[in-house]
Design a protein around this motif. Structure first.
Motif, PDB file in Angstrom:
ATOM      1  N   LEU A   1       8.435   3.374 -14.773  1.00 14.43           N
ATOM      2  CA  LEU A   1       9.145   4.398 -15.533  1.00 14.43           C
ATOM      3  C   LEU A   1       9.398   5.639 -14.681  1.00 14.43           C
ATOM      4  O   LEU A   1      10.493   6.212 -14.704  1.00 14.43           O
ATOM      5  CB  LEU A   1       8.342   4.774 -16.778  1.00 14.43           C
ATOM      6  N   ARG A   2       8.386   6.057 -13.902  1.00 16.77           N
ATOM      7  CA  ARG A   2       8.500   7.298 -13.128  1.00 16.77           C
ATOM      8  C   ARG A   2       9.303   7.137 -11.852  1.00 16.77           C
ATOM      9  O   ARG A   2      10.123   8.001 -11.512  1.00 16.77           O
ATOM     10  CB  ARG A   2       7.092   7.815 -12.770  1.00 16.77           C
ATOM     11  N   HIS A   3       9.057   6.043 -11.138  1.00 21.10           N
ATOM     12  CA  HIS A   3       9.571   5.939  -9.766  1.00 21.10           C
ATOM     13  C   HIS A   3      10.773   5.010  -9.610  1.00 21.10           C
ATOM     14  O   HIS A   3      11.421   5.024  -8.563  1.00 21.10           O
ATOM     15  CB  HIS A   3       8.452   5.466  -8.831  1.00 21.10           C
ATOM     16  N   LEU A   4      11.055   4.196 -10.617  1.00 19.11           N
ATOM     17  CA  LEU A   4      12.203   3.288 -10.542  1.00 19.11           C
ATOM     18  C   LEU A   4      13.283   3.675 -11.536  1.00 19.11           C
ATOM     19  O   LEU A   4      14.447   3.875 -11.174  1.00 19.11           O
ATOM     20  CB  LEU A   4      11.737   1.845 -10.799  1.00 19.11           C
ATOM     21  N   ILE A   5      12.905   3.817 -12.793  1.00 15.85           N
ATOM     22  CA  ILE A   5      13.892   4.071 -13.846  1.00 15.85           C
ATOM     23  C   ILE A   5      14.318   5.535 -13.887  1.00 15.85           C
ATOM     24  O   ILE A   5      15.508   5.845 -13.977  1.00 15.85           O
ATOM     25  CB  ILE A   5      13.336   3.601 -15.204  1.00 15.85           C
ATOM     26  N   ALA A   6      13.359   6.463 -13.812  1.00  8.48           N
ATOM     27  CA  ALA A   6      13.713   7.891 -13.912  1.00  8.48           C
ATOM     28  C   ALA A   6      14.666   8.340 -12.807  1.00  8.48           C
ATOM     29  O   ALA A   6      15.648   9.046 -13.093  1.00  8.48           O
ATOM     30  CB  ALA A   6      12.445   8.742 -13.926  1.00  8.48           C
ATOM     31  N   PRO A   7      14.447   7.974 -11.534  1.00  8.28           N
ATOM     32  CA  PRO A   7      15.403   8.417 -10.506  1.00  8.28           C
ATOM     33  C   PRO A   7      16.817   7.865 -10.708  1.00  8.28           C
ATOM     34  O   PRO A   7      17.800   8.579 -10.487  1.00  8.28           O
ATOM     35  CB  PRO A   7      14.781   7.880  -9.204  1.00  8.28           C
ATOM     36  N   GLU A   8      16.913   6.597 -11.142  1.00 11.92           N
ATOM     37  CA  GLU A   8      18.241   6.035 -11.383  1.00 11.92           C
ATOM     38  C   GLU A   8      18.897   6.697 -12.581  1.00 11.92           C
ATOM     39  O   GLU A   8      20.109   6.947 -12.591  1.00 11.92           O
ATOM     40  CB  GLU A   8      18.132   4.526 -11.600  1.00 11.92           C
ATOM     41  N   ARG A   9      18.103   7.011 -13.577  1.00 12.06           N
ATOM     42  CA  ARG A   9      18.644   7.721 -14.754  1.00 12.06           C
ATOM     43  C   ARG A   9      19.191   9.090 -14.362  1.00 12.06           C
ATOM     44  O   ARG A   9      20.268   9.507 -14.799  1.00 12.06           O
ATOM     45  CB  ARG A   9      17.537   7.851 -15.801  1.00 12.06           C
TER      46      ARG A   9
ATOM     47  N   THR B   1       0.823  -1.216   0.000  1.00 15.02           N
ATOM     48  CA  THR B   1       0.000   0.000   0.000  1.00 15.02           C
ATOM     49  C   THR B   1       0.851   1.258   0.000  1.00 15.02           C
ATOM     50  O   THR B   1       0.381   2.334  -0.390  1.00 15.02           O
ATOM     51  CB  THR B   1      -0.941   0.039   1.226  1.00 15.02           C
ATOM     52  N   ARG B   2       2.115   1.116   0.429  1.00 17.46           N
ATOM     53  CA  ARG B   2       3.006   2.286   0.477  1.00 17.46           C
ATOM     54  C   ARG B   2       4.055   2.255  -0.634  1.00 17.46           C
ATOM     55  O   ARG B   2       4.888   3.167  -0.710  1.00 17.46           O
ATOM     56  CB  ARG B   2       3.721   2.335   1.836  1.00 17.46           C
ATOM     57  N   HIS B   3       4.025   1.223  -1.457  1.00 15.06           N
ATOM     58  CA  HIS B   3       5.093   1.061  -2.450  1.00 15.06           C
ATOM     59  C   HIS B   3       4.753   1.810  -3.738  1.00 15.06           C
ATOM     60  O   HIS B   3       3.621   1.732  -4.236  1.00 15.06           O
ATOM     61  CB  HIS B   3       5.302  -0.422  -2.753  1.00 15.06           C
ATOM     62  N   PRO B   4       5.727   2.508  -4.326  1.00 11.25           N
ATOM     63  CA  PRO B   4       5.431   3.296  -5.533  1.00 11.25           C
ATOM     64  C   PRO B   4       5.020   2.459  -6.747  1.00 11.25           C
ATOM     65  O   PRO B   4       4.372   2.998  -7.642  1.00 11.25           O
ATOM     66  CB  PRO B   4       6.738   4.054  -5.792  1.00 11.25           C
ATOM     67  N   MET B   5       5.373   1.169  -6.804  1.00 12.88           N
ATOM     68  CA  MET B   5       4.938   0.378  -7.957  1.00 12.88           C
ATOM     69  C   MET B   5       3.426   0.265  -8.015  1.00 12.88           C
ATOM     70  O   MET B   5       2.835   0.195  -9.095  1.00 12.88           O
ATOM     71  CB  MET B   5       5.553  -1.018  -7.932  1.00 12.88           C
TER      72      MET B   5
END
Length: 286
Positions: free
Chosen positions: A272-280, A140-144
């Protein structure tokens, strides 16, 4: 100038299954991922890699911003070349620290690569929809799962399931049919988000998947005959064409989480928004 997002689609689908799927839907599992992600990431670059057929992707792994693992008929508890090639490749993705996402067999490959186990589902297939998926407290708190309600349905076609998550994994959602419907796995330098269901799958392709399972559905008593299967598949096609058809949604017993493409693909957009974009951004690429 910011360079385009560069995404690698890893397709574990065997050649014969890929050809059969193209014959029914016009696209392989990897090509379906590309088409869905194009709508979520306009301007992105895509490459499809098949570890069981080629040893290296088109570019070095560090050239990519993220990796997506498709579904397929691959059974990771079998010891064969295709399984070893895909699991070994996923270990390389973890080692490279690339953010990754996978659905169905993609989840199973990541689980196996990180030390977990997968089995044949003792309760049989989920075909059509995974019903009443419920996020865990962590989910419930996870960005995925950002934007998902307290319970939801999602397109699903699978006979295998996660038996045991690896260490450094977090269970994010489950249902009565498969306790692991969504999870995060941290392994090596990498983070993987995965689901048992298929957020990438358009409803017309779900209909074709149901048709391809017709014999098994009749054998298990889920349909009386092929006409029943065809009627169910036709309803999914109709809802795909007209998502506002309340009469079709009522007959299927679904709400907007299935009917609306933007809701159905929520986990992909979140990745795309919460996992890949921050690492990019951390790597200075975006």
């Amino acid at each position: 100038m910011t360079r385009p997002l560069n995404l690698l689609i890893v397709e574990s689908e065997p050649e014969e299954a890929r050809d059969a799927r193209r014959g029914a839907t016009g696209r392989s599992s990897g090509e379906t991922y590309v088409e869905t992600l194009k709508g979520l990431a306009p301007g992105a670059r895509f490459a499809i890699h098949r570890p069981q057929e080629a040893g290296r992707p088109p570019e070095a792994l560090d050239a990519y911003d993220g990796v997506f693992l498709t579904g397929s008929p691959l059974h990771v508890y079998h010891d064969n070349h295709a399984v070893r090639a895909n699991v070994d490749f996923m270990r390389a993705v973890f080692d490279a620290g690339l953010p990754s996402f996978g659905s169905c067999a993609g989840l199973h490959i990541a689980v196996a690569a990180a030390g977990g186990t997968v089995r044949r589902n003792p309760d049989g297939h989920e075909v059509g929809l995974a019903r009443r998926i419920v996020p865990t407290r962590e989910g419930t708190r996870h960005p995925m799962l950002d934007g998902r309600p307290a319970a939801y349905d999602a397109p699903a076609v699978h006979g295998d399931e996660v038996e045991m998550l690896p260490e450094n994994a977090t269970l994010l959602a489950g249902n009565a049919a498969s306790p692991v419907q969504a999870a995060e796995i941290r392994c090596g330098a990498g983070t993987f988000w995965g689901v048992q269901y298929h957020p990438e799958l358009p409803l017309d392709q779900l209909a074709q998947a149901i048709r391809r399972q017709a014999d098994g559905l009749v054998e298990r008593g889920l349909a009386r005959d092929e006409a029943d299967v065809e009627a169910q598949a036709a309803l999914f096609e109709a809802l795909g064409r007209e998502p506002d058809r309340l009469d079709v949604a009522w007959r299927l017993g679904v709400d907007r989480e299935v009917a609306e493409e933007g809701r159905r693909t929520a986990e992909l957009g979140n990745a795309l928004r919460h996992l890949i974009a921050p690492e990019r951004a951390r790597r200075g690429r975006g």
